[in-house]
Enzyme design. Structure first.
Site, PDB file in Angstrom:
ATOM      1  N   ASP A   1      30.124  29.894  73.988  1.00 17.98           N
ATOM      2  CA  ASP A   1      28.716  30.127  74.219  1.00 17.98           C
ATOM      3  C   ASP A   1      28.214  31.597  73.932  1.00 17.98           C
ATOM      4  O   ASP A   1      27.960  32.284  75.050  1.00 17.98           O
ATOM      5  CB  ASP A   1      28.488  29.405  75.621  1.00 17.98           C
ATOM      6  CG  ASP A   1      26.983  29.497  75.792  1.00 17.98           C
ATOM      7  OD1 ASP A   1      25.950  29.293  74.747  1.00 17.98           O
ATOM      8  OD2 ASP A   1      26.763  29.139  76.843  1.00 17.98           O
TER       9      ASP A   1
ATOM     10  N   SER B   1      21.034  33.418  82.131  1.00 23.39           N
ATOM     11  CA  SER B   1      22.259  33.067  80.943  1.00 23.39           C
ATOM     12  C   SER B   1      22.028  34.180  79.830  1.00 23.39           C
ATOM     13  O   SER B   1      21.039  34.554  79.530  1.00 23.39           O
ATOM     14  CB  SER B   1      22.078  31.796  80.232  1.00 23.39           C
ATOM     15  OG  SER B   1      22.103  30.835  81.158  1.00 23.39           O
TER      16      SER B   1
ATOM     17  N   HIS C   1      23.456  28.845  73.695  1.00 25.02           N
ATOM     18  CA  HIS C   1      22.491  27.961  74.187  1.00 25.02           C
ATOM     19  C   HIS C   1      21.173  28.352  74.421  1.00 25.02           C
ATOM     20  O   HIS C   1      20.391  27.512  74.659  1.00 25.02           O
ATOM     21  CB  HIS C   1      23.360  27.268  75.575  1.00 25.02           C
ATOM     22  CG  HIS C   1      23.018  27.865  76.840  1.00 25.02           C
ATOM     23  ND1 HIS C   1      24.081  28.709  77.334  1.00 25.02           N
ATOM     24  CD2 HIS C   1      21.858  28.218  77.552  1.00 25.02           C
ATOM     25  CE1 HIS C   1      23.661  29.167  78.388  1.00 25.02           C
ATOM     26  NE2 HIS C   1      22.438  28.944  78.508  1.00 25.02           N
TER      27      HIS C   1
END
Length: 380
Positions: A125, A201, A95
């Site tokens: 992901d 992330s 993402h």
């Protein structure tokens, strides 16, 4: 007593006497040679009693952790990643890069490079990007066959809200969590108490005991109290497959010439102070090689590594205050910092506390921020 009875008695006495002599000899041998017990269980416990230094784990990991900026016409998504092989491949979240037209990677020493997508997951992901300039650089070790357990101490590294290489500590507070977010399925992920927020992330989750990567930080709750990390052991094989199949001449890199220095004074100051902070952090952890690589070419030509190391190796328990910076008209940054450190007398019999003020001149060299000059004053 006749001769027939006397014979067996004599034999018995001789046997008893021989047995006593043998016992006496063996007893003396045992006393002079201590018994050695080889117990694998004891050896294993003793070999693991030492704990890795937290500061060393973090500093070494920071060399391999990068900040990622994925840009398109509408927005910029900031995330994190880490080098995991000698090809310059970086593991991150899908993402972070899936909607990016251009991907830039910022390293711990302030360098910026273009990156190309090697592979991205459709439902998982996970993504791999490549930076050719980072081939054969420091990489993090992934614990491929080990699963974390509840209570394991962990370290999460990333760039929350653009603050590069921020560290949070915690434990694995849950395992085998399953949920879906924004079209990605997260299965058997770790729940961690270390805070995960925007920019974290893709950063590594590190086992406090080994210093190795056990997960990729991916999702956090809105209040930041709970984070979730994908086990590295479950995605390593896919990431390696993408890496082995990718050829550099087939990857879509942004041209390095397109990367230019920011003319924003605030951003320039922030980037320069990051370089200065990394420089003194390297000195404090005795990573003189890492600090030396931050110097510009003129400084390295004027100072050999041995001479440079000699200037700082005398400092023990180095600490430094907050940085103070000003931007000059020629877009260089003058960063001032006061450090305190213990130093020993020439005969090494006395130790004293010294205070010194350093001013670092930081500017661009070949589109990368470098330390162009260092001056020192105020030694007490």
């Amino acid at each position: 007593m006749d001769k027939k009875q006397r014979g067996p008695i004599i034999v018995s006495v001789l046997l008893v006497a021989a047995g006593m002599i043998i016992w006496y000899v063996m007893y003396n041998v045992w006393q002079s040679n201590p018994v050695s017990v080889n117990n694998p269980t004891i050896n294993k416990v003793e070999s693991n009693t030492g704990s890795l230094d937290l500061k060393s784990i973090i500093h070494n990991a920071e060399k391999s952790v990068v900040q990622i900026e994925g840009q398109n016409d509408e927005k910029t998504i900031t995330g994190s990643g880490f080098l995991f092989n000698e090809k310059g491949d970086i593991m991150t979240n899908a993402h972070v890069v899936k909607e990016a037209d251009v991907i830039n990677v910022r390293t711990a020493n302030g360098h910026i490079y273009p990156a190309a997508v090697v592979g991205t997951g459709e439902n998982t992901d996970i993504a791999v990007i490549r930076v050719q300039q980072l081939a054969n650089q420091n990489t993090l070790t992934i614990e491929k066959g080990i699963k974390a357990e509840i209570g394991d101490e962990v370290i999460a590294l990333g760039s929350p809200h653009g603050f590069q290489n921020t560290v949070t500590l915690g434990i694995v507070s849950g395992t085998e969590r399953n949920f879906s977010v924004d079209g990605f399925n997260y299965e058997n992920v770790y729940q961690i108490s270390a805070q995960i927020t925007d920019g974290n992330s893709g950063g590594p989750l590190i086992n406090r005991g080994t210093g190795n990567v056990i997960g990729i930080n991916s999702v956090g709750t809105n209040d930041g109290t709970i984070g979730f990390s994908i086990p590295a052991s479950e995605i390593y094989e896919q990431a390696t497959t993408w890496s082995n199949e990718a050829q550099n001449d087939e990857l879509d890199y942004k041209r390095a010439d397109d990367i230019s220095a920011s003319d924003d004074p605030e951003q320039l100051t922030e980037d320069a102070e990051y370089v200065a902070d990394y420089f003194f952090e390297s000195i404090s952890i005795r990573d003189y090689v890492g600090a030396y690589t931050l110097l510009g070419s003129a400084m390295q030509s004027a100072n050999t590594y041995s001479d440079f190391r000699e200037d700082y190796v005398q400092y023990n328990n180095l600490d430094y205050s907050e940085l103070s910076s000003t931007v000059t008209e020629d877009e260089q940054v003058k960063t001032t910092v006061t450090i305190t450190a213990e130093t020993k007398s020439p005969d090494e019999k006395e130790t004293k506390q010294d205070s010194m003020t350093y001013q670092l001149t930081i500017g661009h060299e070949n589109d990368q921020l470098k330390i162009l000059d260092i001056s020192k004053s105020g030694k007490d």
